[in-house]
Design a protein around this motif. Structure first.
Motif, PDB file in Angstrom:
ATOM      1  N   GLN A 157       0.832  -1.200   0.000  1.00 36.63           N
ATOM      2  CA  GLN A 157       0.000   0.000   0.000  1.00 36.63           C
ATOM      3  C   GLN A 157       0.873   1.259   0.000  1.00 36.63           C
ATOM      4  OE1 GLN A 157      -2.988  -0.045   3.027  1.00 36.63           O
ATOM      5  NE2 GLN A 157      -3.703   2.021   2.602  1.00 36.63           N
ATOM      6  N   GLY A 158       1.930   1.227   0.813  1.00 36.89           N
ATOM      7  CA  GLY A 158       2.862   2.353   0.832  1.00 36.89           C
ATOM      8  C   GLY A 158       3.574   2.510  -0.500  1.00 36.89           C
ATOM      9  N   GLU A 159       3.963   1.374  -1.114  1.00 29.78           N
ATOM     10  CA  GLU A 159       4.635   1.447  -2.413  1.00 29.78           C
ATOM     11  C   GLU A 159       3.717   2.032  -3.481  1.00 29.78           C
ATOM     12  OE1 GLU A 159       7.700   0.973  -3.027  1.00 29.78           O
ATOM     13  OE2 GLU A 159       8.301   0.159  -1.077  1.00 29.78           O
ATOM     14  N   LYS A 160       2.456   1.661  -3.433  1.00 30.48           N
ATOM     15  CA  LYS A 160       1.500   2.211  -4.405  1.00 30.48           C
ATOM     16  C   LYS A 160       1.330   3.708  -4.208  1.00 30.48           C
ATOM     17  CE  LYS A 160      -3.213   1.617  -6.130  1.00 30.48           C
ATOM     18  NZ  LYS A 160      -4.500   0.893  -5.971  1.00 30.48           N
ATOM     19  N   PHE A 161       1.309   4.135  -2.958  1.00 26.49           N
ATOM     20  CA  PHE A 161       1.213   5.562  -2.639  1.00 26.49           C
ATOM     21  C   PHE A 161       2.402   6.321  -3.239  1.00 26.49           C
ATOM     22  CE2 PHE A 161       2.349   9.058   0.259  1.00 26.49           C
ATOM     23  CZ  PHE A 161       1.186   9.798   0.244  1.00 26.49           C
ATOM     24  N   VAL A 162       3.599   5.769  -3.055  1.00 29.47           N
ATOM     25  CA  VAL A 162       4.808   6.417  -3.568  1.00 29.47           C
ATOM     26  C   VAL A 162       4.789   6.460  -5.093  1.00 29.47           C
ATOM     27  CG1 VAL A 162       7.314   6.209  -3.777  1.00 29.47           C
ATOM     28  CG2 VAL A 162       6.219   5.907  -1.559  1.00 29.47           C
ATOM     29  N   GLN A 163       4.414   5.359  -5.725  1.00 28.45           N
ATOM     30  CA  GLN A 163       4.395   5.319  -7.187  1.00 28.45           C
ATOM     31  C   GLN A 163       3.419   6.344  -7.761  1.00 28.45           C
ATOM     32  OE1 GLN A 163       3.547   1.293  -8.316  1.00 28.45           O
ATOM     33  NE2 GLN A 163       5.479   0.482  -7.485  1.00 28.45           N
ATOM     34  N   THR A 164       2.238   6.414  -7.145  1.00 33.22           N
ATOM     35  CA  THR A 164       1.225   7.358  -7.644  1.00 33.22           C
ATOM     36  C   THR A 164       1.695   8.796  -7.500  1.00 33.22           C
ATOM     37  OG1 THR A 164      -0.530   5.800  -7.035  1.00 33.22           O
ATOM     38  CG2 THR A 164      -1.174   8.086  -7.442  1.00 33.22           C
ATOM     39  N   LEU A 165       2.195   9.135  -6.306  1.00 34.92           N
ATOM     40  CA  LEU A 165       2.614  10.514  -6.081  1.00 34.92           C
ATOM     41  C   LEU A 165       3.857  10.874  -6.885  1.00 34.92           C
ATOM     42  CD1 LEU A 165       2.139  11.591  -2.365  1.00 34.92           C
ATOM     43  CD2 LEU A 165       0.917  12.313  -4.387  1.00 34.92           C
ATOM     44  N   THR A 166       4.788   9.937  -6.990  1.00 38.63           N
ATOM     45  CA  THR A 166       6.013  10.221  -7.746  1.00 38.63           C
ATOM     46  C   THR A 166       5.687  10.548  -9.200  1.00 38.63           C
ATOM     47  OG1 THR A 166       7.309   8.763  -6.304  1.00 38.63           O
ATOM     48  CG2 THR A 166       8.252   9.325  -8.441  1.00 38.63           C
TER      49      THR A 166
END
Length: 838
Positions: A199-208
């Motif tokens: 979930q954290g990785e998806k958050f980072v990918q989306t925001l990045t």
């Protein structure tokens, strides 16, 4: 850890219709480690850590069910019951309790229902993971799940999420709003904090991805490790201390956090580790997702909440519900059917009930009369939180949908989905609740500024919103003046940049080996500007404007034109009129004394022609002053060329006359027949005709015209006459130069001829001046621009004409005006002979 109390802790309320919930997430299967300062100590274990504030989620569920059962207008012939299970953030327990909701209370037999439970819907967990675990089972049996957790899109997986409804807006709007918030404050160098799971990785990918599209750089991505990832508690606490040291010493001022429950709980352990080890307080701006709430585990009751002062967070839009606080005030910890309240009460008030196993515990006894309003905000709030508001609306959405289905006499519960998708109602706070085609709540996000106080209380202040339904370009709005910032920024908007802003007049130049947010500032090159901070590149000013000295704005160009409004134009005009007057006066004198020998000598008609042409030359210069017009541009250069050619041809004719007169005095000379008016008129006419032919060809082929030159001068617009054909213009000048040179050569060789009234030597001087002036004119004319180029040409016309007037006519004027006694044939002949003897 496998004690059934953790798995089966539940809350019952009977009714012929059942709403299930695995949403509270009050307890977690974890340990409470003892924080250490220098050396590790023995770590006592305490089971089921509690997040007291999440108990409000159950209470909002109960409150909504209570209101519906007391409302005769909704499900009048039915009674809603509820059945709540704890998830413990654990997939296995979540699957087990979901099956218990579907099939049985005490045991699970797949596809076999025992008892009278009529499960119409399930209220999902606040965690998207828990919601997805539940959806894999509930979707099979077409049981709707209404959740307050976030997903980028509820249509990501149609198979598992077809029965899922989000009581929050689409998470993508939140990400867009977050980027808009960062851009509004020019925060382009931010840190990301997540739990290191998918979930954290998806958050980072989306925001990045969004960051890269909007010029924002993540300075770092700090991945938090939860307690469940450690077997060694010493290593866990060392990890928390390392994280706190990093966040304390980083120069990044803005932290963006995926504020789901596990991240916040872990972050609170990190902050507590820093506080207990006497580390400097982390006083930065926190930008939180809508999962954020001021909720603490009981071990964090003494955590200084000032660290979150000035936090900005997104939140699903909510309003205060009437009657909820009064409902909370009536709660007492003696309910037999509530499996949560006694544990909540003990840990929230730090006490114990006499009938519980309290051996070895030195806490005070619980009286049951403790006041919920006395608890600090991070542990419990009397006002309804955003998550509880979502659960409240979820219950009402299910009730309205089932009421509509029952009214339509549809009996199969699987048919509730069409009614749930189309449900639309106003809740008791006046908000409209409805879903879009993807099963997402149609609503907006509020932007909240969190204000904390030394007594551990806090205040939510709405400072903006992200409304996807607003007009294009107005979706994001914020009231910057209402925001309270962390104390160390002294009420000034924090700066979050890799380096200082490039001021207007500069552009960004990327630093090698650094993220694109890190750059140097290069001054704009000549002729370009940048009018905003952090410009990617400098640009040319629009036509008609030029860069200011500091290259940060464009200024309007001034009109460059030799006019009568300025000193230079006035001076040249006065000089032209003065010389014209002088020429007129000389012509009048010569006309008055036309019968005297000095006037009659060398053909007085040529003298009149020369004087008139010089007068016109002086007046012709006035055509060059003032703003060019079509007629003026057509006339001024041809008129100047033709008139000057007449003047020079008159001088040439005079010089030839002197030569012919000397040759005619020789015995047997045939030159006498060339003397007379006819020959001189022929010379003048031929020269006039040739120059006129060139000018007519020029006007026919490529005539002069008014033009505007935007580029030759940086700060001025040149309004000029474009000469059209440069070749024909050069031919006009070259022809005049040829006539002048021919006159000079003839006059030079005839200057010493012993003839009475010989003007050759005066013509020689005048032609010498004329040639010097125009030889100087050519390079000067070509090297100047605008009004000064015109001024050079006017000066050349006046100077060369004045040279002719002065050198040719001043000796004669001297005799006519001051020595009239010499103006007779005998005296002039005598004077000439005496000069010859000498």
């Amino acid at each position: 850890m496998n004690n059934p109390i953790h798995i089966e802790r539940q809350y019952y309320q009977t009714g012929d219709l059942l709403i299930g919930a695995i949403t509270s997430q009050i307890f977690s299967l974890s340990y409470a480690p003892v924080l250490f300062k220098e050396t590790p100590q023995a770590v006592p274990i305490e089971e089921h850590l509690i997040v007291p504030k999440n108990y409000q989620h159950i209470l909002s569920l109960v409150f909504a069910v209570k209101e519906i059962n007391e409302n005769p207008n909704i499900l009048p012939n039915h009674t809603l019951g509820l059945h709540v299970y704890e998830s413990y953030f654990n997939a296995r327990i979540t699957y087990q309790n979901t099956l218990n909701l579907v099939f049985s209370q005490n045991w699970t037999v797949l596809n076999y229902k025992c008892g009278s439970k009529n499960l119409i819907a399930v209220i999902g967990g606040l965690s998207s993971d828990i919601t997805l675990y539940m959806a894999t089972i509930l979707g099979i049996y077409k049981i709707p799940q209404v959740t307050g957790s976030f997903f980028a899109s509820a249509a990501d997986d149609k198979i598992h999420l077809s029965s899922l409804y989000q009581m929050v807006p689409n998470e993508a709007h939140q990400y867009t709003g977050m980027v808009q918030l960062l851009l509004h404050f020019q925060w382009k160098w931010v840190g990301l904090i997540i739990v290191g799971d998918h979930q954290g990785e998806k958050f980072v990918q989306t925001l990045t991805h969004l960051f890269s599209q909007n010029g924002i750089c993540p300075a770092f991505t700090q991945k938090l490790v939860t307690h469940s990832d450690f077997l060694d508690k010493f290593l866990m606490m060392q990890s928390y201390l390392d994280t706190s040291k990093f966040l304390t010493h980083t120069d990044v001022n803005v932290f963006v956090i995926n504020a789901e429950t596990e991240t916040i709980i872990t972050m609170q352990w990190v902050l507590l580790a820093a506080e207990l080890n006497m580390m400097p307080s982390i006083c930065n701006v926190w930008v939180m997702t809508a999962d954020w709430d001021f909720s603490s585990e009981t071990f964090h009751r003494f955590l200084d909440v000032q660290v979150f002062h000035g936090t900005l967070s997104f939140a699903s839009h909510s309003n205060e519900l009437q009657g909820f606080q009064r409902f909370l005030q009536t709660l007492r910890p003696y309910s037999d059917r509530d499996g949560f309240i006694r544990v909540f009460w003990e840990q929230a008030f730090d006490c114990f009930f006499p009938d519980t196993d309290s051996s070895g515990v030195t806490k005070k006894s619980c009286t049951g009369e403790e006041k919920l309003e006395s608890l600090p905000g991070p542990l419990f709030e009397m006002s309804m939180t955003g998550h509880s508001y979502s659960i409240y609306n979820a219950v009402y959405a299910v009730a309205h949908a089932f009421h509509a289905m029952h009214s339509s006499r549809t009996k199969h519960t699987g048919m509730i989905h069409p009614f749930l998708r189309s449900v639309s109602f106003n809740n008791s706070a006046g908000n409209t609740i409805s879903f879009n085609e993807n099963g997402e709540l149609v609503d907006r996000f509020d932007i909240i500024n969190w204000i904390t106080f030394p007594n551990q209380s806090f205040l939510r202040v709405k400072v903006g919103e992200m409304d996807p339904q607003a007009l294009r370009g107005r979706e994001f709005s914020i009231n910057e003046t209402s925001i309270m910032w962390p104390s160390r920024f002294q009420k000034v908007v924090p700066i979050a940049l890799c380096n200082d802003n490039c001021l207007p007049g500069y552009s960004k130049k990327r630093k090698e080996g650094q993220p694109f947010c890190c750059y140097e500032c290069d001054p704009c090159p000549e002729g370009k500007i940048s009018n905003q901070k952090d410009a990617d590149d400098c640009f040319q000013c629009p036509e008609g404007q030029y860069p200011s000295d500091d290259k940060n704005r464009c200024l309007p160009k001034m009109v460059n034109c030799l006019s009568y409004d300025e000193l230079l134009g006035i001076s040249l005009a006065v000089l032209a009129f003065s010389l014209s007057g002088t020429t007129t006066m000389v012509l009048a004198i010569f006309i008055k004394h036309r019968n005297t020998p000095i006037v009659k000598a060398n053909n007085r008609n040529l003298t009149y022609t020369l004087l008139i042409s010089l007068l016109l030359c002086f007046l012709c210069s006035l055509l060059f002053i003032g703003q060019p017009q079509v007629i003026i541009c057509l006339l001024r250069q041809p008129a100047f060329g033709i008139i000057f050619s007449v003047a020079i041809s008159s001088v040439l004719a005079k010089t030839i006359t002197v030569v012919l007169a000397f040759m005619a005095t020789k015995p047997g000379s045939r030159m006498r027949k060339w003397l007379g008016k006819g020959f001189t008129n022929f010379v003048v006419f031929c020269c006039f005709f040739t120059q006129t032919s060139i000018c007519i060809a020029w006007l026919c082929i490529d005539p002069p015209f008014p033009d505007i030159d935007m580029n030759s001068l940086a700060e001025e617009i040149i309004v000029e006459c474009n000469e059209g054909s440069a070749i024909l213009f050069s031919c006009v000048l070259a022809y005049m130069g040829f006539l002048a040179f021919a006159s000079f050569m003839v006059a030079f060789f005839a200057r010493k001829l012993p003839d009475t009234f010989n003007e050759a030597k005066f013509i020689t001087f005048s032609m010498l001046v004329f040639c010097c002036v125009w030889l100087t004119f050519v390079p000067t004319y070509l090297s100047t621009k605008g009004k000064y180029m015109v001024a050079v040409e006017i000066f050349s016309i006046l100077a060369s004409s004045a040279g002719l007037l002065g050198f040719i006519f001043s000796p004669k004027l001297y005799i006519i005006v001051w020595k009239p006694e010499l103006n007779c044939k005998e005296q002039l002949v005598k004077s000439t002979k005496q000069k010859g003897d000498i």
